[in-house]
Design a protein around this motif. Sequence first.
Motif, mmCIF file in Angstrom:
data_model
loop_
_atom_site.group_PDB
_atom_site.id
_atom_site.type_symbol
_atom_site.label_atom_id
_atom_site.label_comp_id
_atom_site.label_asym_id
_atom_site.label_seq_id
_atom_site.Cartn_x
_atom_site.Cartn_y
_atom_site.Cartn_z
ATOM 1 N N LEU A 90 -24.728 121.164 94.139
ATOM 2 C CA LEU A 90 -25.622 122.142 94.772
ATOM 3 C C LEU A 90 -25.482 122.109 96.292
ATOM 4 C CD1 LEU A 90 -28.885 121.833 92.632
ATOM 5 C CD2 LEU A 90 -27.385 123.822 92.804
ATOM 6 N N LEU A 91 -25.385 120.906 96.841
ATOM 7 C CA LEU A 91 -25.269 120.793 98.301
ATOM 8 C C LEU A 91 -23.947 121.374 98.786
ATOM 9 C CD1 LEU A 91 -26.843 117.241 98.740
ATOM 10 C CD2 LEU A 91 -27.805 119.416 99.535
ATOM 11 N N ALA A 92 -22.962 121.346 97.894
ATOM 12 C CA ALA A 92 -21.663 121.917 98.264
ATOM 13 C C ALA A 92 -21.588 123.410 97.944
ATOM 14 C CB ALA A 92 -20.557 121.157 97.523
ATOM 15 N N GLY A 93 -22.695 123.966 97.510
ATOM 16 C CA GLY A 93 -22.726 125.401 97.213
ATOM 17 C C GLY A 93 -22.046 125.757 95.906
ATOM 18 N N LYS A 94 -21.851 124.729 95.051
ATOM 19 C CA LYS A 94 -21.216 125.025 93.760
ATOM 20 C C LYS A 94 -22.302 125.114 92.687
ATOM 21 C CE LYS A 94 -17.006 122.635 95.080
ATOM 22 N NZ LYS A 94 -16.330 121.350 95.012
ATOM 23 N N LEU A 497 -42.949 115.169 92.760
ATOM 24 C CA LEU A 497 -42.244 116.126 93.624
ATOM 25 C C LEU A 497 -41.811 115.474 94.935
ATOM 26 C CD1 LEU A 497 -44.278 119.392 92.958
ATOM 27 C CD2 LEU A 497 -41.897 118.939 92.361
ATOM 28 N N LYS A 498 -42.690 114.666 95.477
ATOM 29 C CA LYS A 498 -42.363 113.994 96.743
ATOM 30 C C LYS A 498 -41.099 113.149 96.572
ATOM 31 C CE LYS A 498 -44.603 110.746 99.954
ATOM 32 N NZ LYS A 498 -44.121 109.426 99.537
ATOM 33 N N ALA A 499 -40.990 112.511 95.401
ATOM 34 C CA ALA A 499 -39.853 111.622 95.180
ATOM 35 C C ALA A 499 -38.539 112.368 94.958
ATOM 36 C CB ALA A 499 -40.138 110.713 93.977
ATOM 37 N N ILE A 500 -38.619 113.566 94.432
ATOM 38 C CA ILE A 500 -37.344 114.232 94.083
ATOM 39 C C ILE A 500 -36.842 115.191 95.171
ATOM 40 C CG2 ILE A 500 -37.687 113.979 91.585
ATOM 41 C CD1 ILE A 500 -37.931 117.411 92.928
ATOM 42 N N LEU A 501 -37.622 115.379 96.225
ATOM 43 C CA LEU A 501 -37.171 116.312 97.264
ATOM 44 C C LEU A 501 -35.945 115.747 97.978
ATOM 45 C CD1 LEU A 501 -40.663 117.197 98.788
ATOM 46 C CD2 LEU A 501 -39.181 118.746 97.487
ATOM 47 N N ILE A 502 -35.012 116.622 98.300
ATOM 48 C CA ILE A 502 -33.860 116.181 99.094
ATOM 49 C C ILE A 502 -33.707 117.103 100.311
ATOM 50 C CG2 ILE A 502 -32.620 115.170 97.136
ATOM 51 C CD1 ILE A 502 -30.812 117.683 97.154
ATOM 52 N N GLU A 503 -32.919 116.641 101.264
ATOM 53 C CA GLU A 503 -32.688 117.446 102.465
ATOM 54 C C GLU A 503 -31.584 118.454 102.221
ATOM 55 O OE1 GLU A 503 -31.495 115.688 106.234
ATOM 56 O OE2 GLU A 503 -33.461 114.705 106.253
ATOM 57 N N GLU A 504 -31.839 119.688 102.574
ATOM 58 C CA GLU A 504 -30.732 120.653 102.442
ATOM 59 C C GLU A 504 -29.929 120.606 103.746
ATOM 60 O OE1 GLU A 504 -30.632 123.895 104.092
ATOM 61 O OE2 GLU A 504 -32.311 123.156 105.287
ATOM 62 N N ARG A 573 -42.168 119.388 106.288
ATOM 63 C CA ARG A 573 -40.701 119.547 106.306
ATOM 64 C C ARG A 573 -40.171 120.414 105.151
ATOM 65 N NH1 ARG A 573 -37.820 114.118 106.259
ATOM 66 N NH2 ARG A 573 -36.052 115.543 106.478
ATOM 67 N N LEU A 574 -41.070 120.934 104.337
ATOM 68 C CA LEU A 574 -40.621 121.756 103.198
ATOM 69 C C LEU A 574 -40.002 123.058 103.691
ATOM 70 C CD1 LEU A 574 -43.812 121.311 100.990
ATOM 71 C CD2 LEU A 574 -41.540 120.387 100.465
ATOM 72 N N ALA A 575 -39.045 123.550 102.969
ATOM 73 C CA ALA A 575 -38.417 124.829 103.355
ATOM 74 C C ALA A 575 -39.475 125.927 103.396
ATOM 75 C CB ALA A 575 -37.315 125.185 102.356
#
Length: 807
Positions: A90-94, A497-504, A573-575
Motif C-alpha cells: 500500500l505504501l508503494a502504491g500497489k 485503532l491507535k495501535a494499527i495507524l501507520i504514517e503515510e 495527526r490523523l489524515a
Amino acid sequence: MNHVLLTAAILAAGLTASAQRPDATLRFNEPAAHYQEALPLGNGKIGALVTGHPVRDRIMLNEISVWSGGVQDADNDTAYRILPRIRESLLAGKNKEAQQLLQQYFICKGQGSGHGSGANVPFGAFQTLGDLTLQWKDTTSPWTGYLRTLNLENAVARAVWQRNGSTYTQETIISIPDNILAIRIRSSRKGGISFTAALSRKEHATVRANNGLLEMTGQLPNGDQPGLKFAGVLQIKTTGGKQTTGDGVITVDNADECLLLFSAATDYNMNDYTQRLEDPLPRVLQTVKRLSGRTYAQLYASQQNGYQPLFNRSRFRLSATAPGTDTASTPGRLARYYAGEPDPQLPVLYYNFGRYLLIGSSRPGNLPANLQGLWAPEYQTPWNGDYHININLQMNYWLAPITGLQDLSEPLHHYIRNLVTPGSRTAKAYYNAPGWVAHVITNPWGFTSPGEGADWGSTLTGGAWLCEHLWEHFRFTRDTAFLREYYPVLKGSAEFLKAILIEEPEHGWLVTAPSNSPEHSFIMPDGTRASTALGPTIDMQICRELFGACIEAARILDADAEWSRELAAVRGRLAPNRIGENGDLNEWLHDWKDGEPKHRHVSHAYGLHPYDEITPWSTPELSAAIRETLRQRGDDGTGWSLAWKINFWARLGDGDHALTLIHKLLRPVPPQNPRGGGSYPNLFCAHPPFQIDGNFGGTAGIAEMLLQSHGDTSVIRLLPALPGDAGWQKGTVKGLHARGAFVVDMNWDKGKITQAAILSQKGGVCRVLLPAGKSVAGGKGAVVAKPANETRIVEFETVKGAKYTIQ
Ligand code: FUC
C-alpha cells in the motif's frame, strides 16, 4: 368492490372511515398476497406478518433469536504475519497487489457469510420460525367488504370481511408484557367460524398435537455441532361450536368466537451466546398456560400498557390533509404521492411506522433489530438477515435517541459489548494489536473476522462506528453511569485503532491500513481499479470521532489522563478531510476517481452525518464539498441509501432536497417485480429486497428535518430543514430529544415556530438557536432570554425537571 357493502362492513365493525387516521393507519382492501403487503406485528421478541386471508390465512412467524449456525473460530491466526507485506504494498502504491494479498491471507477462515447465503454454513442466518395457517372450511363462497388495517396507535392488525351474510372480524396483537401473539376471530352469525389451524416449518421442525395444544419444536443446522433449539406453542380457545385436535392440526367447527394464543422461544442465551439455555418448550408451554385464562380484552389491555407509553412519547403532526387519504389504501396513496399528488400525511405515517417498527423489533433483553427487523418469512434471508456494520445496523438505531425510544437501543449496546471478546481475538490474529475490532459482517455468534471478500469484507472500522452509538447515548442522556459501564468498550476500540495507524509517506499523516471505503472501489491515475486503501476518509472521521469521545469520556470519568493525552496527540495527526479537484470531498486519501460514480454508500459524508465534525456553520467549505459529492452521486439509490441522503440534506439545512429524497423513498415498489429503492405496499423499505434500515433511517431523517442538536456545543435547532412544500407549513411535534437530555415540543405555522417548550431532564446549560422575535421563559415564567431582531444562539442554565417556553 361494492362501495355500499364496504361502508356497511366498516360500520358493522364499529369503525367509521374517518376514524382511521391517515398518519397512523396502514390500510388495504385486499388480503396480502406477498409478505411485503402483510401487516407486521412484534414485541421485540416474537414477530408476525399477518395476511388476513378469509380462506387460507397465513401468519408468518418469527422469533428474533432464530439463527442457524453457531459460534466458530473464523480468525486466521497467522494473518498478522502478512500485515507488513500488505502495508508495504500500500505504501508503494500497489493497491491491487495489497488487495490480492488480503484476499489470499487476510480474510476469514472458512466460508464467512457464505456469500450472503449462510443459512447452512457456521455463520448462519436469521430464519423464519414457521407459519401459522388458518384454512377456512368454506373455500368457495365469495367474500365482500374486505378491509385490513394496521393501527399504529394501538398496534392492532385487523381484517374485516363479509361472507355468507356474516361479518368476520379478526384482530391480532403481540403483547409486549405477556410475550404472546393473540388473534381474536369473531363472526356476527352464531356458529359462523370453522377452520383448521396448523403450524408448519419446511425444515428442521416437528409439529404435534398434545393436550389440545399444537407444539412445534426443532433444531437448526450448525455443521456437526448442535444448532439452536426452538419451540412454538398454539392454543385455541373457542366460544360455541367444537374443537378437535388431529394430526398436527386443531380444527374448529361452528364456533361463535375464537381466541388463538401463540408463543415461542429458543435456547439462545442472551447472557452468554457461547452457552445454551435449557430446552425452550417447557418455557413456552408455561407462558401459554399462564395466559390461557385471560380474555382477549385483558390481553389487549396489558398490550396497550406495554405499547402505548412508548409510541406516545413522540407525535409529529402536519395540519394539512388531502382529501380521501383517510379512506384510501396505503398502496394507492403511495402511487398517487409518487405521481405528484399531495399527501402530507404520508411522510408522517412513515415517521410513525418507523417508530412502530422499532418498538416491534427491539426490546431490552433481546437481540437488536436485524436487516429485516425481526420480520423474515425466509429460510435464506437476504444477506443472512444479519448485522452488517458498515451502515445497516447503525442506521437501524439512528431514530432511537431523537424520537424518544432511546431505551430500545439497549439490545444494540448489549450486542456491541458482546463483540469485544471475539473482537479482541480478531485484533490479535490479524493485526497483532490490543483492543478489539469488528469488520463488516457480524452475527449473534460473535463473528468479528473480516468477510470472505477482501473488496467488501475488510473495512476495519465497523466496531468503531458502532461505538458512536454508545457515545451518542451519553450525549443524549447525560447518563454518567452508562458511560462508566461502556467506557471500556469505547477504549478498547480506540486502543485497537491507535495501535494499527501507520504514517503515510506524503504528509506523515496517520492512517488506517489496510482498509477500504465501504464496498466502493476507486480508479487510480494509472487506471488500477481496487478497493483496498490506506486511510479512506470515513476511517479517519471515525478515528477522530472515537478518539474525541474517549478523551471527553476520560475527562468526565476522571480516568486515563495520560492515555487520553496520547490519544489527543494521535488524533491531531490523523489524515484530514480534503476537497478534490472537482470540488467534492475526497473519499480516499488521494483524489481518485470513483469506481462507481453513483455508488449507494456515501461513506465519506460520515463526517456530516451521523458524525458531526462537518456542519454548514462550523466548516462551510467542507459542507459545500459534501453538497457537491451528493450532487455527483445523485438522488437515486437503494432504500437505505435514499434514507441516508434524507439525513445528509437535513444536516445541510436543505429541507426541500430532503423532501425530494422522502419522495423517492416512498416510490412504490411492487413485491413481484422489485426494482430500485423505495417502499413496498406495506411500507417496508425496498433495498430491494426488503431491508428495514431504510425505514429506520428515513424516520431519523424526518426527525433531523424537525430538530437538530449536533455540533460541538449541541445547540438546539428548531425546524432546521423544514421544506417549503405547502403541506409542511403548519404542524406540531412533541417528544423529540436533543443532546444534553432535553425534550422538545413545538408548534409552527407558515413555516415559523409559534411556540416551543424545552424540558430539561438533567439540568445543565441549554443552547438554542432562538428565532427572531422570540423569548425564552423559565419554569416560573421568568424571562431567561429576551427577544431580538435576528435569530441568534442563546444560552441559559436549566433546572432539572423544569420546562422552558419559547414564544
Ligand atoms: C451493505 C450494503 C448492501 C446491503 C448489505 C446488507 O453491505 O452495501 O447494499 O444493504 O449491506
